[in-house]
Design a protein around this motif. Structure first.
Motif, PDB file in Angstrom:
ATOM      1  N   LYS A   1       2.434  -0.424   3.992  1.00 13.32           N
ATOM      2  CA  LYS A   1       2.954   0.943   3.996  1.00 13.32           C
ATOM      3  C   LYS A   1       2.939   1.532   5.401  1.00 13.32           C
ATOM      4  N   GLU A   2       1.875   1.275   6.145  1.00 13.06           N
ATOM      5  CA  GLU A   2       1.791   1.802   7.501  1.00 13.06           C
ATOM      6  C   GLU A   2       2.925   1.262   8.375  1.00 13.06           C
TER       7      GLU A   2
ATOM      8  N   PHE B   1       5.807   0.055   7.300  1.00 13.89           N
ATOM      9  CA  PHE B   1       7.065   0.593   6.786  1.00 13.89           C
ATOM     10  C   PHE B   1       7.250   2.031   7.256  1.00 13.89           C
ATOM     11  N   ASP B   2       6.210   2.838   7.149  1.00 11.94           N
ATOM     12  CA  ASP B   2       6.307   4.240   7.554  1.00 11.94           C
ATOM     13  C   ASP B   2       6.583   4.392   9.043  1.00 11.94           C
TER      14      ASP B   2
ATOM     15  N   GLN C   1      11.802   3.859  -1.249  1.00 12.67           N
ATOM     16  CA  GLN C   1      11.064   4.515  -0.177  1.00 12.67           C
ATOM     17  C   GLN C   1      11.984   4.843   1.005  1.00 12.67           C
TER      18      GLN C   1
ATOM     19  N   GLU D   1      11.244  -1.160  -4.650  1.00 16.74           N
ATOM     20  CA  GLU D   1      10.327  -0.154  -4.137  1.00 16.74           C
ATOM     21  C   GLU D   1      10.675   0.216  -2.693  1.00 16.74           C
ATOM     22  N   LEU D   2      10.954  -0.785  -1.874  1.00 13.44           N
ATOM     23  CA  LEU D   2      11.268  -0.512  -0.482  1.00 13.44           C
ATOM     24  C   LEU D   2      12.552   0.301  -0.344  1.00 13.44           C
TER      25      LEU D   2
ATOM     26  N   PHE E   1       2.212  -1.908  -2.184  1.00 15.27           N
ATOM     27  CA  PHE E   1       2.770  -1.031  -1.153  1.00 15.27           C
ATOM     28  C   PHE E   1       1.700  -0.043  -0.678  1.00 15.27           C
ATOM     29  N   ASP E   2       0.781  -0.547   0.143  1.00 16.49           N
ATOM     30  CA  ASP E   2      -0.290   0.279   0.687  1.00 16.49           C
ATOM     31  C   ASP E   2      -0.810  -0.382   1.960  1.00 16.49           C
ATOM     32  N   GLU E   3      -1.841   0.184   2.535  1.00 18.52           N
ATOM     33  CA  GLU E   3      -2.479  -0.362   3.720  1.00 18.52           C
ATOM     34  C   GLU E   3      -1.456  -0.729   4.804  1.00 18.52           C
TER      35      GLU E   3
ATOM     36  N   SER F   1       0.074  -2.970  -7.106  1.00 19.29           N
ATOM     37  CA  SER F   1      -0.117  -2.000  -6.020  1.00 19.29           C
ATOM     38  C   SER F   1      -0.120  -2.686  -4.662  1.00 19.29           C
TER      39      SER F   1
END
Length: 315
Positions: free
Chosen positions: A85-86, A88-89, A183, A179-180, A80-82, A78
């Protein structure tokens, strides 16, 4: 540990032929032990919540995030978070080493670059002693001794070094880039490749044959330590231990030709790309093999010479 200097292009052909991924060879435990000794750093324990290192370069109207990837992982991590992810988004473009071509196209490229054209069997290119060790390694992996006879030495090394990993749970379609890319596709943002599949595989195919054979011999000598070495490297990546990760990866690049081909020249090209991209407004998430973002010849070090300071994102 050479595995993570290897181009992403090696993932797809191996996945199609051996359920594999990139890895011409690895220093594995021997390199890991060396790096740990030199840095007085004990191998990290895999964290419950992986937080890999992330950097950012900014000017008035441009932001580029730099994220180091692992091309092959076990399912369920895990990461892809925090902040990852922020960031990337918040990005409006994903940049990776290479955009995956159609599988049929990739098979054609691999057939052209990875298959021997001299008419000499791979085993016949080895000394009697090296051939005996090579055949013993194949037998230990339950493979016919003639399994890779039609291949160039570099591609045989790739296949040999990845088998122990796939047999212990690592999967070629579980890498960070996978994963990237998924996304990015879901968000319908542009995806840019820094290199083509032909370029990536050409790095190895263009190496002198004697260098390729050294790679193969080294793969054979260290194959028993592949899994342990990989586990250490992934743990260091997950814990964002950049210095330790750099030591591990640099330990496998003692051959100058390999060092220049896989690291220095590629980083120089990418630094030029980033330098030019900073002239355009926008936010970019750039993800390349973690080895390119560690050590004295890292992408950040080359960018600093161009006046771009990469700041570590704390999270």
């Amino acid at each position: 540990m050479l595995r993570h200097w290897l181009p992403k292009a090696l993932l797809l052909p191996l996945y199609l032929t051996l359920t594999a991924c990139p890895a011409v060879q690895q220093e594995a435990a021997s390199a890991s032990d060396k790096a740990v000794t030199e840095t007085a750093h004990k191998p990290a324990v895999m964290p419950a919540d992986p937080d890999p290192a992330l950097w950012v370069i900014r000017d008035r109207d441009t932001t580029i995030y730099l994220f180091g990837t692992i091309h092959i992982l076990k399912p369920g991590m895990s990461w892809f978070d925090e902040a990852v992810k922020e960031s990337f988004d918040a990005s409006d473009e994903l940049v990776v080493e290479m955009i995956k071509p159609d599988p049929a196209v990739m098979v054609k490229i691999v057939t052209e670059l990875g298959i021997d054209k001299t008419g000499v069997s791979l085993r016949d290119k080895l000394t009697p002693e090296d051939r005996a060790d090579y055949e013993a390694a194949l037998i230990k992996l339950n493979l016919p001794v003639a399994a890779f006879d039609p291949l160039d030495p570099w591609f045989a090394s790739v296949n040999l070094s990845i088998l122990p990993l796939t047999r212990t749970g690592y999967q070629a379609d579980q890498g960070v880039e996978d994963e990237l890319l998924a996304q990015a596709a879901a968000r319908a943002i542009p995806i840019t490749g820094l290199e083509t599949p032909e370029q990536q595989l050409g790095f190895f195919d263009n190496l002198p044959e004697e260098v390729q054979i050294r790679f193969l011999n080294f793969t054979v000598d260290t194959i028993d330590e592949a899994v342990d070495g990989m586990e250490i490297m992934v743990a260091e990546w997950a814990n964002a231990n950049v210095d330790a990760l750099g030591e591990l990866m640099n330990a496998g690049l003692e051959d100058r030709i390999l060092y220049e081909t896989l690291l220095v020249n590629r980083n120089a090209n990418w630094a030029e790309w980033v330098d030019q991209r900073m002239e355009k407004p926008g936010t970019v998430f750039l993800a390349v093999g973690a080895g390119h973002l560690a050590g004295e010849s890292s992408l950040q070090a080359l960018l600093a010479k161009k006046g771009h300071v990469a700041e570590r994102v704390k999270y």
